[in-house]
Design an enzyme around this catalytic site. Structure first.
Site, PDB file in Angstrom:
ATOM      1  N   CYS A  44       0.836  -1.216   0.000  1.00  0.00           N
ATOM      2  CA  CYS A  44       0.000   0.000   0.000  1.00  0.00           C
ATOM      3  C   CYS A  44       0.871   1.267   0.000  1.00  0.00           C
ATOM      4  O   CYS A  44       1.552   1.514  -0.976  1.00  0.00           O
ATOM      5  CB  CYS A  44      -0.982  -0.043   1.172  1.00  0.00           C
ATOM      6  SG  CYS A  44      -2.322   1.126   0.966  1.00  0.00           S
ATOM      7  N   HIS A  57      -3.749  -5.275   0.627  1.00  0.00           N
ATOM      8  CA  HIS A  57      -3.192  -5.736   1.908  1.00  0.00           C
ATOM      9  C   HIS A  57      -3.231  -7.261   2.008  1.00  0.00           C
ATOM     10  O   HIS A  57      -4.263  -7.819   2.370  1.00  0.00           O
ATOM     11  CB  HIS A  57      -3.983  -5.123   3.070  1.00  0.00           C
ATOM     12  CG  HIS A  57      -3.743  -3.667   3.225  1.00  0.00           C
ATOM     13  ND1 HIS A  57      -2.724  -3.163   3.993  1.00  0.00           N
ATOM     14  CD2 HIS A  57      -4.366  -2.590   2.677  1.00  0.00           C
ATOM     15  CE1 HIS A  57      -2.738  -1.844   3.929  1.00  0.00           C
ATOM     16  NE2 HIS A  57      -3.717  -1.474   3.134  1.00  0.00           N
ATOM     17  N   ASP A  81      -0.552 -12.259  30.933  1.00  0.00           N
ATOM     18  CA  ASP A  81       0.587 -11.487  30.430  1.00  0.00           C
ATOM     19  C   ASP A  81       1.683 -11.323  31.477  1.00  0.00           C
ATOM     20  O   ASP A  81       2.855 -11.581  31.206  1.00  0.00           O
ATOM     21  CB  ASP A  81       0.130 -10.108  29.935  1.00  0.00           C
ATOM     22  CG  ASP A  81      -0.998 -10.229  28.937  1.00  0.00           C
ATOM     23  OD1 ASP A  81      -1.136 -11.326  28.356  1.00  0.00           O
ATOM     24  OD2 ASP A  81      -1.732  -9.256  28.746  1.00  0.00           O
TER      25      ASP A  81
END
Ligand code: XMP
Length: 514
Positions: free
Chosen positions: A83, A170, A228
């Site tokens: 792009c 994309h 996490d």
């Protein structure tokens, strides 16, 4: 250390930059995202097998458009421009960019030249995702068109001799039908990657990098018990062992037995070597929350108190060199949005202690998506129940109890929620539903138990399916599961005499109740 195979993604500000990295890693090729202005020297040192330019919101003619130097194209390293990256490559190499007569946005039918290395093995026509207002009017010398759509004459082009490829669409998004194959072709046919990288290589490479960075320094981490911070703790402990101290603030708003489970894994099991500090500050939080009913106020109090406790514990430890944060990629994007309205003040995004004496922050999971973090967690030997834990909000059960939070209400909710989770798991639904939990409404109603009148609380069950937690739908739970959960909760949990199911999607509701 042996130089590993690397694909370098240069970020020109596109929203899909990490998605590109993720697709590359899914092809078992190691990949790093760096800002577009990474110096030529550093790029040479990194010695990438290939470079990908991301898209971006700029036009090459904007005054402050991000650019790159022409020497980059002379390194002999294959480059794929996506792009804006495609337009930039064309512009720098002497082609011409213009305003497209029609702005292309959405799915477009494209025709490929399947002789191109990039499209080999693909069907000759396919659907791709486009989003651009500028387009390539004239290609740079040495380039030829390799794909087009009815309104975009240069949907892809290449200078195969120099290994320079560009695509206007994309390939990284799911709406591009053969996108994965196109990236695969770039990595393997054009760049000649071996594809022998795995998540355990991420773990190993990170351990190595952390060791080099930390040296003999001291490291501090606030462990919440969530996926996490647990994975970050496991990683750091494997890297620097006892140089790491994890402070686990048990604010008493965790789910049933969760505090003990965290302590078991990180302190008692012997799996990890680290200094584990559990701050048992339940009472302190309950006191602070006493009489508070307003949701945002509750969130603020918990967020602030959490940081105060962490600071106090950190003071006892003294100066440290590094503070670890379990930030993962979606946190980076969400907290970066900045301009959107504050629906809820999220705790644990951006909240940094003021008085902790540290030199630098380490965010070892910054580039990973949630499922990649989970994979790394399993590699590191964390138990599956911890790795597949559902998202749990920083303010914990306090935002699942409407109105004032009391120790009694927390106990009620913990018990009801544990029953709900147990039955969902027994029914084999735990990995299918995005998030599910019980919330304690502040509503009491009349019931009958045996021959006695009751006047007790109502609990609400929530279960949603979602991919991104930004929008969600109520999960259609089987009725027999709901019946079992209801009957167990009213029988086993004192002071709950009514169970309701929350059928609302997000929007208009949010996933949590407060
Ligand atoms: P909402 O309720 O905003 O929740 O639809 C979306 C997702 O975010 C989680 N959530 C939080 N996570 N700190 C967190 O780390 C918070 O303060 C917080 N509030 C909500 C929620 O559980 C859901 O997964």
């Amino acid at each position: 250390m042996e130089k590993k195979e690397l694909i370098l993604v240069l970020d020109f500000g596109g929203q899909y930059n990490q998605l590109i990295a993720r697709r590359v890693r899914e092809c078992n090729v190691y990949c790093e995202v760096h800002p577009y202005n990474l110096s030529l020297e550093t790029i040479k040192e990194l010695c990438p097998k290939g470079i990908i330019f991301t898209g971006g919101p700029s036009s090459v003619y904007d005054e402050h458009a991000p650019k790159c130097c022409a020497e980059l194209f002379e390194l002999g390293v294959p480059i794929l421009g996506i792009c804006y990256g495609a337009q930039l490559m064309t512009d720098v190499l002497g082609g011409q960019i213009g305003k497209a007569p029609v702005r292309e946005y959405g799915k477009m039918e494209v025709t490929f030249d399947t002789d191109s290395l990039l499209f080999q093995g693909n069907r000759s026509t396919s659907v791709t995702w486009m989003s651009h207002t500028d387009y390539i009017e004239h290609l740079a010398d040495g380039f030829k068109v390799s794909a087009h759509t009815p309104s975009c004459p240069v949907a892809a082009a290449e200078n195969a001799e120099k290994k320079l490829y560009l695509v206007q669409f994309h390939p990284e998004v799911v709406h591009t039908e053969q996108g994965v194959e196109i990236l695969h072709n770039f990595l393997f046919r054009v760049c000649g990657c071996a594809g022998d990288w795995k998540m355990d290589s991420f773990v190993e490479t990170s351990i190595q990098a952390i060791r080099e960075k930390v040296g003999s320094g001291k490291v501090l981490l606030a462990l919440s018990g969530g996926v996490d911070s647990s994975v970050a703790a496991a990683l750091l402990s494997k890297a620097v062992g006892n140089q790491l101290t994890c402070v686990f603030v048990d604010h008493g708003l965790l789910r049933k037995n969760e505090g003990d489970e965290v302590e078991e894994v990180f302190s008692k099991s012997g799996m990890f070597h680290l200094n584990f500090v559990r701050a048992n500050v339940q009472e302190r939080f309950y006191e602070k929350l006493s009489g508070v009913t307003e949701p945002e106020k509750k969130r603020k109090i918990i967020g602030e108190e959490f940081i105060r406790v962490f600071e106090e514990e950190a003071k006892k430890i003294g100066a440290v060199d590094y503070l670890v944060q379990g930030t993962i990629y979606p946190d980076v994007i969400e907290s970066g949005l900045g301009k959107s309205a504050v629906i809820k003040s999220h705790h644990n995004v951006g909240g940094l202690p003021d008085y902790v004496d540290f030199k630098e922050i380490i965010e070892p999971l910054r580039l990973l998506f949630k499922d990649e973090v989970r994979k790394a967690g399993l590699e590191l030997g964390l138990p599956p129940h911890l790795v597949y834990r559902q998202p749990f909000p920083g303010p914990g059960l306090a935002i699942r109890i409407i109105g004032e939070v009391t120790a009694e209400k927390i106990k009620m909710l913990q018990d009801a929620d544990a029953i709900y989770r147990e039955e969902i798991a027994k029914a084999g639904l735990d990995r299918e539903i995005g998030q599910y939990f019980a919330a304690l409404t502040n509503m009491r109603s009349v019931g009958v138990m045996g021959d006695e009148r009751t006047y007790d609380y109502a609990v609400a069950l929530r279960a949603v399916t979602t991919t991104d937690f930004m929008t969600a739908e109520a999960a259609k739970l089987p009725w027999d599961v709901l019946e079992r959960v209801t009957s167990r909760i009213v029988n086993e949990v004192q002071h709950i005499n009514r169970v309701m199911y929350d059928c609302t999607g997000k929007p208009p509701a949010t996933i949590e109740w407060e």
